[in-house]
Design an enzyme around this catalytic site. Structure first.
Site, PDB file in Angstrom:
ATOM      1  N   ASN A 220       4.808  38.860  26.847  1.00 30.23           N
ATOM      2  CA  ASN A 220       5.443  37.566  27.093  1.00 30.23           C
ATOM      3  C   ASN A 220       4.827  36.930  28.338  1.00 30.23           C
ATOM      4  OD1 ASN A 220       7.004  38.459  29.497  1.00 30.23           O
ATOM      5  ND2 ASN A 220       7.948  39.805  27.975  1.00 30.23           N
ATOM      6  N   ASP A 289      11.509  42.796  23.788  1.00 30.68           N
ATOM      7  CA  ASP A 289      12.645  43.312  23.010  1.00 30.68           C
ATOM      8  C   ASP A 289      12.181  44.150  21.828  1.00 30.68           C
ATOM      9  OD1 ASP A 289      14.655  42.237  24.579  1.00 30.68           O
ATOM     10  OD2 ASP A 289      14.509  40.274  23.609  1.00 30.68           O
ATOM     11  N   LYS A 299      -8.913  49.551  15.333  1.00 26.64           N
ATOM     12  CA  LYS A 299      -8.683  48.106  15.434  1.00 26.64           C
ATOM     13  C   LYS A 299      -8.424  47.524  14.040  1.00 26.64           C
ATOM     14  CE  LYS A 299     -10.848  44.002  17.308  1.00 26.64           C
ATOM     15  NZ  LYS A 299     -12.104  43.303  17.147  1.00 26.64           N
ATOM     16  N   PHE A 335      18.938  39.771  35.185  1.00 29.58           N
ATOM     17  CA  PHE A 335      18.387  38.425  35.088  1.00 29.58           C
ATOM     18  C   PHE A 335      18.561  37.962  33.645  1.00 29.58           C
ATOM     19  CE2 PHE A 335      15.899  36.419  38.528  1.00 29.58           C
ATOM     20  CZ  PHE A 335      16.278  37.271  39.545  1.00 29.58           C
ATOM     21  N   LYS A 349      25.845  37.936  28.764  1.00 33.49           N
ATOM     22  CA  LYS A 349      25.028  39.112  29.150  1.00 33.49           C
ATOM     23  C   LYS A 349      25.696  39.884  30.284  1.00 33.49           C
ATOM     24  CE  LYS A 349      20.731  37.227  27.413  1.00 33.49           C
ATOM     25  NZ  LYS A 349      19.502  36.499  27.664  1.00 33.49           N
ATOM     26  N   LYS A 353      26.441  43.712  29.299  1.00 33.14           N
ATOM     27  CA  LYS A 353      25.626  44.750  29.954  1.00 33.14           C
ATOM     28  C   LYS A 353      26.344  45.360  31.158  1.00 33.14           C
ATOM     29  CE  LYS A 353      21.420  42.667  28.137  1.00 33.14           C
ATOM     30  NZ  LYS A 353      19.967  42.729  28.089  1.00 33.14           N
TER      31      LYS A 353
HETATM   32  N1  CTP Z   1      16.460  43.714  29.549  1.00 36.66           N
HETATM   33  C1  CTP Z   1      16.228  45.067  29.539  1.00 36.66           C
HETATM   34  N2  CTP Z   1      15.733  45.676  28.421  1.00 36.66           N
HETATM   35  C2  CTP Z   1      15.460  44.968  27.320  1.00 36.66           C
HETATM   36  C3  CTP Z   1      15.671  43.571  27.320  1.00 36.66           C
HETATM   37  C4  CTP Z   1      16.181  42.969  28.447  1.00 36.66           C
HETATM   38  O1  CTP Z   1      16.482  45.716  30.549  1.00 36.66           O
HETATM   39  N3  CTP Z   1      14.961  45.570  26.264  1.00 36.66           N
HETATM   40  C5  CTP Z   1      17.040  43.099  30.743  1.00 36.66           C
HETATM   41  C6  CTP Z   1      16.115  42.143  31.473  1.00 36.66           C
HETATM   42  O2  CTP Z   1      15.373  42.815  32.463  1.00 36.66           O
HETATM   43  C7  CTP Z   1      17.105  41.162  32.087  1.00 36.66           C
HETATM   44  C8  CTP Z   1      18.267  41.131  31.102  1.00 36.66           C
HETATM   45  O3  CTP Z   1      18.150  42.332  30.341  1.00 36.66           O
HETATM   46  O4  CTP Z   1      17.609  41.632  33.322  1.00 36.66           O
HETATM   47  C9  CTP Z   1      18.313  39.964  30.173  1.00 36.66           C
HETATM   48  O5  CTP Z   1      17.077  39.814  29.518  1.00 36.66           O
HETATM   49  P1  CTP Z   1      16.832  38.586  28.542  1.00 36.66           P
HETATM   50  O6  CTP Z   1      15.416  38.682  28.044  1.00 36.66           O
HETATM   51  O7  CTP Z   1      17.289  37.314  29.172  1.00 36.66           O
HETATM   52  O8  CTP Z   1      17.860  38.839  27.371  1.00 36.66           O
HETATM   53  P2  CTP Z   1      18.004  39.893  26.243  1.00 36.66           P
HETATM   54  O9  CTP Z   1      19.057  40.870  26.655  1.00 36.66           O
HETATM   55  O10 CTP Z   1      16.688  40.452  25.862  1.00 36.66           O
HETATM   56  O11 CTP Z   1      18.612  39.013  25.080  1.00 36.66           O
HETATM   57  P3  CTP Z   1      17.957  37.749  24.306  1.00 36.66           P
HETATM   58  O12 CTP Z   1      16.461  38.011  24.263  1.00 36.66           O
HETATM   59  O13 CTP Z   1      18.610  37.799  22.979  1.00 36.66           O
HETATM   60  O14 CTP Z   1      18.324  36.519  25.098  1.00 36.66           O
END
Ligand code: CTP
Length: 412
Positions: A220, A289, A299, A335, A349, A353
């Site tokens: 990302n 995610d 490859k 975050f 969240k 969490k």
């Molecule tokens: N986070 C994490 N592990 C993951 C995904 C997210 O620890 N696999 C943590 C990120 O570091 C951040 C928080 O969860 O502190 C929120 O991440 P964000 O990308 O905003 O949200 P998601 O929980 O992934 O949900 P979505 O993508 O559906 O918004």
């Protein structure tokens, strides 16, 4: 929604600080001219004190032009006398930095010599003293120098280790003056009020990369800048900091223990082995995610017109922490990267969490979120919502710490 006012002087800035820069006789003195210039531009008041041998490498005019102030060189000069004394000099200052510090100067400090303005000023000082040794590798590694460095540490002076590299004399090894971006972190730490002293802070930063063949990965846009800024600000404010970071192009922050990782699973493993020693955990990383269900050893060829990659979920590290952390002893901060409904999504969240605080950033704005140097955070906790102003990431990090300290969210 509450608004948070940006304080005029931040916890970790040079604005209005009085700094004595002691320059001694090494070729690295020319580097320190740049430091003095930067400090003056950042609104510090810099008094440069030069030894006689320093003047053989750089003129006092160079330093006075850059600092906009007089340069002091002589303990008994009629011109300098009366305006400022060696006692008054350190009494009015916030910090002394000796850079470059030669083997000779370090030896004189070891034995408490007071035979010139710099050593006298240091002996009369009860403010932090930082020493940046810079010399030939053999001189640096000599047992006499090493012994003296150990002694000056016991006297309460902070010694910043020199770097390894090519030397002006043609040798290679340890003894080079570090760059300003490293040294400035230690200086800011000495100038801060140390309100995070005693805290063990764990920060995650950057993206993760999920490989699916030897050449390609899913990732990302995260640059790691926000997480690195949080780690730097915590170090400056006196915390012991561990930074678990995905791949970024940033320099590792000075004074911070860095654990580099690549994938979400590696970040999960690193965080799980570290978090129990932490009093504050801030998860600023943009964790992927999903990862590919299979890792292709060869490859993937573009023979086929279309390619379908099956993705499976990665572990949610923050959620796992929310289930394991002890909220009485540990502060867990998440975050959230959101493109709409910031408050609603952030609160969701926070609850899901099991967090004490979440910092939401608007990734749909060009001024905040991924890649850029600035951010605008919305802080949500169980008391309400606080919108921070749009500012640089390092100031946003400082304001996040201000919020945590002021609202007594720290557990130890
Ligand atoms: N986070 C994490 N592990 C993951 C995904 C997210 O620890 N696999 C943590 C990120 O570091 C951040 C928080 O969860 O502190 C929120 O991440 P964000 O990308 O905003 O949200 P998601 O929980 O992934 O949900 P979505 O993508 O559906 O918004």
């Amino acid at each position: 929604m509450l608004f948070f006012l940006l304080p005029k002087t931040m916890h970790t800035s040079f604005v209005g600080k009085r700094i004595i820069v002691g320059v001694t006789g090494s070729i690295a003195a020319f580097k320190v001219a740049g430091w003095v210039s930067t400090l003056a531009q950042e609104e510090a008041e810099v008094d440069v004190v030069m030894t006689e041998s320093a003047k053989r490498f750089v003129t006092s005019l160079t330093f006075s032009s850059l600092s906009g102030r007089r340069v002091l060189t002589n303990m008994f000069s009629a011109e300098e006398e009366g305006t400022i004394s060696h006692i008054g000099l350190s009494r009015e200052a916030d910090c002394i930095i000796v850079a470059p510090a030669t083997a000779q100067t370090i030896a004189r400090l070891t034995y408490g010599f007071a035979d010139d303005l710099l050593t006298t000023t240091i002996l009369a000082a009860d403010i932090p003293v930082l020493i940046c040794p810079a010399m030939n590798v053999k001189m640096y590694e000599h047992p006499a120098t090493q012994k003296n460095i150990e002694i000056v540490k016991t006297l309460g002076y902070k010694v910043i280790e020199p770097e390894c590299g090519n030397m002006a004399c043609g040798d290679y090894g340890k003894g080079r003056l570090p760059d300003w971006h490293q040294v400035s972190e230690y200086l800011l730490k000495e100038l801060s009020d140390g309100d995070l002293k005693g805290q063990n802070v764990l920060v995650t930063a950057g993206p993760t990369r999920e490989r699916y063949d030897p050449a390609r990965f899913i990732s990302n846009r995260s640059s790691g800048k926000m997480g690195f800024a949080i780690a730097r600000a915590a170090f400056r404010r006196g915390a012991e900091v561990t930074l678990v970071t995905g791949p970024t192009s940033l320099d590792w922050p000075a004074g911070v223990r860095v654990i580099p990782v690549v994938s979400a699973q590696q970040m999960y493993d690193a965080v799980m082995s570290e978090f129990s020693n932490s009093s504050v955990i801030i998860k600023a990383a943009a964790v992927s995610d999903f990862k590919s269900a299979e890792h292709h050893l060869e490859k993937i060829k573009k023979d086929d017109a279309t390619l379908t990659i099956k993705l499976v979920p990665n572990p949610d590290i923050l959620q796992a922490l929310g289930a394991r952390c002890d909220p009485k002893k540990q502060l867990l901060v998440g975050f959230a990267a959101e493109s709409s409904d910031l408050e609603k999504q952030g609160r969701k969240k926070l609850e899901k969490k099991n967090l004490a605080l979440i910092a939401v950033n608007n990734i749909a704005s060009a001024q905040s979120g991924f890649e850029v140097d600035s951010n605008q955070l919305v802080l949500i906790d169980h008391n309400g919502v606080t919108e921070l102003p749009h500012t640089s990431k390092i100031k946003a990090a400082d304001m996040l710490w201000d919020y945590i300290v002021k609202n007594k969210l720290l557990k130890t």
